[in-house]
Design a protein around this motif. Structure first.
Motif, PDB file in Angstrom:
ATOM      1  N   VAL A 109       6.380   4.509  -0.844  1.00 52.95           N
ATOM      2  CA  VAL A 109       5.386   3.738  -1.579  1.00 52.95           C
ATOM      3  C   VAL A 109       6.080   2.872  -2.623  1.00 52.95           C
ATOM      4  O   VAL A 109       6.937   3.355  -3.366  1.00 52.95           O
ATOM      5  N   GLN A 110       5.693   1.620  -2.682  1.00 51.88           N
ATOM      6  CA  GLN A 110       6.236   0.714  -3.685  1.00 51.88           C
ATOM      7  C   GLN A 110       5.136   0.212  -4.594  1.00 51.88           C
ATOM      8  O   GLN A 110       4.041  -0.123  -4.134  1.00 51.88           O
ATOM      9  N   CYS A 155      -0.919  -4.018 -11.048  1.00 54.31           N
ATOM     10  CA  CYS A 155      -0.025  -3.125 -10.321  1.00 54.31           C
ATOM     11  C   CYS A 155      -0.381  -3.229  -8.845  1.00 54.31           C
ATOM     12  O   CYS A 155      -1.430  -2.730  -8.417  1.00 54.31           O
ATOM     13  N   ALA A 156       0.471  -3.880  -8.096  1.00 56.76           N
ATOM     14  CA  ALA A 156       0.248  -4.048  -6.671  1.00 56.76           C
ATOM     15  C   ALA A 156       0.977  -2.937  -5.914  1.00 56.76           C
ATOM     16  O   ALA A 156       2.113  -2.601  -6.248  1.00 56.76           O
ATOM     17  N   THR A 157       0.309  -2.378  -4.919  1.00 56.71           N
ATOM     18  CA  THR A 157       0.902  -1.274  -4.168  1.00 56.71           C
ATOM     19  C   THR A 157       1.138  -1.664  -2.710  1.00 56.71           C
ATOM     20  O   THR A 157       0.531  -2.609  -2.202  1.00 56.71           O
ATOM     21  N   SER A 158       1.991  -0.873  -2.054  1.00 51.97           N
ATOM     22  CA  SER A 158       2.337  -1.146  -0.658  1.00 51.97           C
ATOM     23  C   SER A 158       1.637  -0.191   0.303  1.00 51.97           C
ATOM     24  O   SER A 158       1.977  -0.139   1.480  1.00 51.97           O
ATOM     25  N   VAL A 159       0.638   0.546  -0.185  1.00 55.41           N
ATOM     26  CA  VAL A 159       0.072   1.629   0.625  1.00 55.41           C
ATOM     27  C   VAL A 159      -0.966   1.150   1.631  1.00 55.41           C
ATOM     28  O   VAL A 159      -1.409   1.928   2.481  1.00 55.41           O
ATOM     29  N   TYR A 172       4.942   8.447  -7.442  1.00 50.60           N
ATOM     30  CA  TYR A 172       5.606   7.152  -7.305  1.00 50.60           C
ATOM     31  C   TYR A 172       5.382   6.319  -8.568  1.00 50.60           C
ATOM     32  O   TYR A 172       4.294   6.348  -9.157  1.00 50.60           O
ATOM     33  N   TRP A 173       6.411   5.544  -8.914  1.00 55.14           N
ATOM     34  CA  TRP A 173       6.385   4.746 -10.136  1.00 55.14           C
ATOM     35  C   TRP A 173       6.857   3.323  -9.851  1.00 55.14           C
ATOM     36  O   TRP A 173       7.710   3.100  -8.988  1.00 55.14           O
TER      37      TRP A 173
END
Length: 127
Positions: free
Chosen positions: A2-3, A22-26, A116-117
């Motif tokens: 996860v990013q 905060c954009a996530t890659s999930v 994840y951070w």
């Protein structure tokens, strides 16, 4: 893996506003993740700022209540932190974090609860 990528930090005068993202890659599983914001001032420990569940239920630390708002857009896999009436003591690196270890309905306030951070974004409030 996860990013998380934070953006929106900067330098602002006291009383000003900033909006962090905060954009996530999930992807589609974003709704399964609890989300949170933390911050770390120089020489201090990283502290909880805000948390939000997948339905938008949220919690804020006392020092930012009435000034900050946390939200998320599940369609965009993104969480936000709207910061108004900023004070010099709000200065620090702001981190977003996420976890689905405990499900999506809990408001997680402890650093160790998150898996994840992001890399952090600097917020500087001048007096």
């Amino acid at each position: 893996q996860v990013q998380l990528v934070e953006s929106g930090g900067g330098v602002v005068q006291a009383g000003g506003s900033l909006r962090l993202s905060c954009a996530t890659s999930v992807g589609r599983t974003f709704v399964d993740y609890a989300m949170g914001w933390f911050r770390q001032a120089p020489g201090k420990e990283r502290e909880f700022v805000a948390a939000v569940t997948w339905t938008g239920i949220n919690a804020l630390t006392d020092s930012v209540k009435g000034r900050f708002t946390v939200s998320r857009d599940n369609a965009k896999n993104t969480m936000y932190l709207q910061m108004n009436s900023l004070k010099p003591e709000d200065t620090g690196v702001y981190y977003c974090a996420t976890s689905r270890r405990y499900g999506r309905d809990l408001l997680l306030r402890a650093r160790e609860d998150y898996e994840y951070w992001g890399q952090g974004t600097q917020v500087t409030v001048s007096s």
